[in-house]
Enzyme design. Structure first.
Site, PDB file in Angstrom:
ATOM      1  N   LYS A 151       0.852  -1.199   0.000  1.00 59.39           N
ATOM      2  CA  LYS A 151       0.000   0.000   0.000  1.00 59.39           C
ATOM      3  C   LYS A 151       0.875   1.231   0.000  1.00 59.39           C
ATOM      4  O   LYS A 151       1.942   1.210   0.620  1.00 59.39           O
ATOM      5  CB  LYS A 151      -0.919   0.009   1.232  1.00 59.39           C
ATOM      6  CG  LYS A 151      -1.894  -1.156   1.298  1.00 59.39           C
ATOM      7  CD  LYS A 151      -3.091  -0.931   0.420  1.00 59.39           C
ATOM      8  CE  LYS A 151      -3.951  -2.190   0.342  1.00 59.39           C
ATOM      9  NZ  LYS A 151      -5.172  -2.062  -0.425  1.00 59.39           N
ATOM     10  N   HIS A 267      -6.929 -13.130  -7.321  1.00 56.67           N
ATOM     11  CA  HIS A 267      -7.694 -12.041  -6.707  1.00 56.67           C
ATOM     12  C   HIS A 267      -9.067 -12.019  -7.364  1.00 56.67           C
ATOM     13  O   HIS A 267      -9.210 -12.396  -8.530  1.00 56.67           O
ATOM     14  CB  HIS A 267      -6.942 -10.722  -6.940  1.00 56.67           C
ATOM     15  CG  HIS A 267      -7.394  -9.605  -6.049  1.00 56.67           C
ATOM     16  ND1 HIS A 267      -8.627  -9.005  -6.177  1.00 56.67           N
ATOM     17  CD2 HIS A 267      -6.773  -8.985  -5.020  1.00 56.67           C
ATOM     18  CE1 HIS A 267      -8.750  -8.056  -5.258  1.00 56.67           C
ATOM     19  NE2 HIS A 267      -7.637  -8.025  -4.533  1.00 56.67           N
TER      20      HIS A 267
HETATM   21  C1  CAP Z   1      -7.074  -5.341   0.953  1.00 58.08           C
HETATM   22  C2  CAP Z   1      -7.195  -5.245  -0.517  1.00 58.08           C
HETATM   23  C3  CAP Z   1      -7.865  -6.395  -1.259  1.00 58.08           C
HETATM   24  C4  CAP Z   1      -9.204  -6.805  -0.696  1.00 58.08           C
HETATM   25  C5  CAP Z   1     -10.189  -7.329  -1.703  1.00 58.08           C
HETATM   26  C6  CAP Z   1      -7.912  -3.971  -0.882  1.00 58.08           C
HETATM   27  O1  CAP Z   1      -6.454  -4.190   1.474  1.00 58.08           O
HETATM   28  O2  CAP Z   1      -5.930  -5.115  -1.097  1.00 58.08           O
HETATM   29  O3  CAP Z   1      -7.954  -6.035  -2.592  1.00 58.08           O
HETATM   30  O4  CAP Z   1      -8.903  -7.805   0.219  1.00 58.08           O
HETATM   31  O5  CAP Z   1     -11.285  -7.885  -1.080  1.00 58.08           O
HETATM   32  O6  CAP Z   1      -7.420  -3.278  -1.761  1.00 58.08           O
HETATM   33  O7  CAP Z   1      -8.975  -3.733  -0.309  1.00 58.08           O
HETATM   34  P1  CAP Z   1      -6.620  -3.779   2.999  1.00 58.08           P
HETATM   35  P2  CAP Z   1     -11.608  -9.436  -1.147  1.00 58.08           P
HETATM   36  O8  CAP Z   1      -5.957  -4.861   3.812  1.00 58.08           O
HETATM   37  O9  CAP Z   1      -5.894  -2.461   3.137  1.00 58.08           O
HETATM   38  O10 CAP Z   1      -8.071  -3.681   3.276  1.00 58.08           O
HETATM   39  O11 CAP Z   1     -10.416 -10.157  -0.625  1.00 58.08           O
HETATM   40  O12 CAP Z   1     -12.808  -9.567  -0.295  1.00 58.08           O
HETATM   41  O13 CAP Z   1     -11.843  -9.766  -2.569  1.00 58.08           O
HETATM   42 MG    MG Z   2      -6.520  -4.773  -3.058  1.00 55.34          MG
END
Ligand code: CAP
Ligand code: MG
Length: 412
Positions: A151, A267
């Site tokens: 991030k 993903h």
């Molecule tokens: C998590 C994440 C993932 C999500 C997607 C985001 O970041 O990188 O893409 O997990 O959801 O960008 O939100 P954070 P899912 O840890 O900062 O939330 O796994 O439910 O598909």
């Molecule tokens: Mg993400």
């Protein structure tokens, strides 16, 4: 021209030769009529009787409505309706999840589950590595894998991305990954990023820590295999594909490429467009089954109602089961719990999902008051505490990083 009936309620069909689907249906029609509409549209029928539909065609290829339980309809499709030799998910989806969503008579329909017959499953290879293969690479046989998503999701250059990965690994994380929106933007070219991250991972290895990082190669169908081979050549230890935006064929092409010798992290970005509405769309369980067939080694399944993304625990468990069940002949997919994770909710996720998962935090690592390394340490400490059954507050007494994370975000 005869009007054929697609109703076969209570008929016992041979599981070797039929594909069973379950749909949740909302309609103003009598449920039997609505179910027949779906079975007809998806197999031999259309909106009116047709002169070209002969008895033998109907007998061999018509779908059958075998059960109706409230709003849940079971429809079975003869295996002959699928072009098995080419083994392609697009054609499967056009049958089980195609036009039916647009039918005027159906107000809502959600494909909840599918059960494929052995002759279809046989055409797929499943994961090359699966959960055990990933664990072997990392030398971590039992505890949850602990990962991060670099991030901010876009904006870092290759050098800073690699520095993030190094810090995360130094703090104990086993997995890193690119975010779903990063591929090969000008600010972070994929070749330079892959090489820089590979160096960071080599350095961690020299220091005695094993880690993999999934490079996002989500791109066009005609390019994805070449890109997979390129990033592997540049040192990628894992590859990531956004399955909904790229398509199942993209996962399959990369996973089945014999030259690719690294795991594929899948993903599911955009899945919410079809999984979130309880009365319309396609369940994540179906997506999980298809990803497993196509060879994904790890797949996002949600945080079972604990993190930032919606999704209830019961659905999460069904997704997990699709990744892990013994009743299909493939290696098991490692379920990834991600989205709004932070140390304070790790025990809740592990309680709901068990230990055979990858827990991942982006904001929950990079947002730690003392930076990425301390954030990684706090996540690992939370996993260790939950694994040993020690309450976080107690464990935090002599683990400063966890203590700081709990002060910042609390727990629930
Ligand atoms: C998590 C994440 C993932 C999500 C997607 C985001 O970041 O990188 O893409 O997990 O959801 O960008 O939100 P954070 P899912 O840890 O900062 O939330 O796994 O439910 O598909
Ligand atoms: Mg993400």
């Amino acid at each position: 021209m005869e009007n054929y009936s697609y109703l076969a309620l209570g008929e016992e069909l041979d599981r070797e030769n039929w594909v069973f689907t379950k749909y949740r249906v909302t309609t103003d029609l009598p449920m039997e009529k609505a179910a027949e509409n779906i079975a007809a549209e998806q197999s031999t029928g259309t909106w009116t009787g047709i002169s070209t539909l002969k008895d033998d065609i109907f007998r061999k290829y018509a779908a059958k409505v075998t059960a109706i339980d409230g709003d849940m309809v079971t429809i079975a499709y003869p295996v002959e309706d699928f072009c098995i030799e080419r083994g392609a998910v697009p054609q499967i989806l056009s049958v089980i999840a195609g036009n039916l969503f647009g039918l005027e008579t159906i107000k809502g329909v959600r494909l909840e589950d599918v059960e494929f017959c052995p002759s279809i499953l046989k055409k797929y290879k499943g994961p090359k590595f699966g959960d055990k293969g990933l664990r072997d690479i990392l030398g971590r046989p039992e505890k949850p894998l602990v990962g991060t998503i670099v991030k901010p999701k876009i904006g870092l250059n290759p050098k800073d991305t690699a520095a993030y990965v190094y810090e995360a690994g130094s703090g104990g994380l086993t997995n890193g990954k690119d975010d779903e929106t990063l591929v090969d933007q000008v600010f972070c070219p994929i070749e330079a990023r892959t090489k820089a991250v590979a160096e960071a991972i080599d350095k961690l290895k020299e220091e005695g820590h094993r880690m993999v990082h999934a490079i996002n190669i989500s791109t066009n169908g005609q390019d994805i295999r070449d890109l997979a081979e390129d990033v592997q050549k540049w040192g990628a230890t894992e590859i990531m594909v956004d399955v909904i935006t790229c398509g199942y064929g993209a996962v399959q092409a990369v996973a089945e490429d014999p030259k690719i010798k690294v795991p594929v992290h899948v993903h599911r970005t955009m899945h919410g467009a079809m999984t979130k509405d309880p009365l319309n769309g396609i369940s994540m369980r179906v997506v999980s089954k298809l990803v497993r067939m196509c060879g994904g080694d790890a797949l996002h399944i949600g945080t079972l109602g604990v993190g930032k993304m919606s999704g209830d625990p019961a659905e999460g468990r069904l997704n997990q089961d699709a990744c892990q069940s013994d009743d299909i002949p493939f290696k098991k997919v490692l379920p990834v719990c991600s989205g709004g994770m932070y140390p304070g909710i790790v025990p809740g996720v592990m309680k709901a999902a068990g230990n055979n998962i990858q827990i991942q935090a982006g904001g929950g690592v990079a947002g730690h008051p003392r930076g990425v390394r301390a954030g990684a340490m706090a996540m690992c400490q939370a996993v260790d505490a939950a694994y040993e059954g020690i309450p976080l507050a107690e464990y935090a007494k002599d683990h400063a990083e966890l203590c700081e994370a709990l002060e910042r975000w609390g727990s629930k």
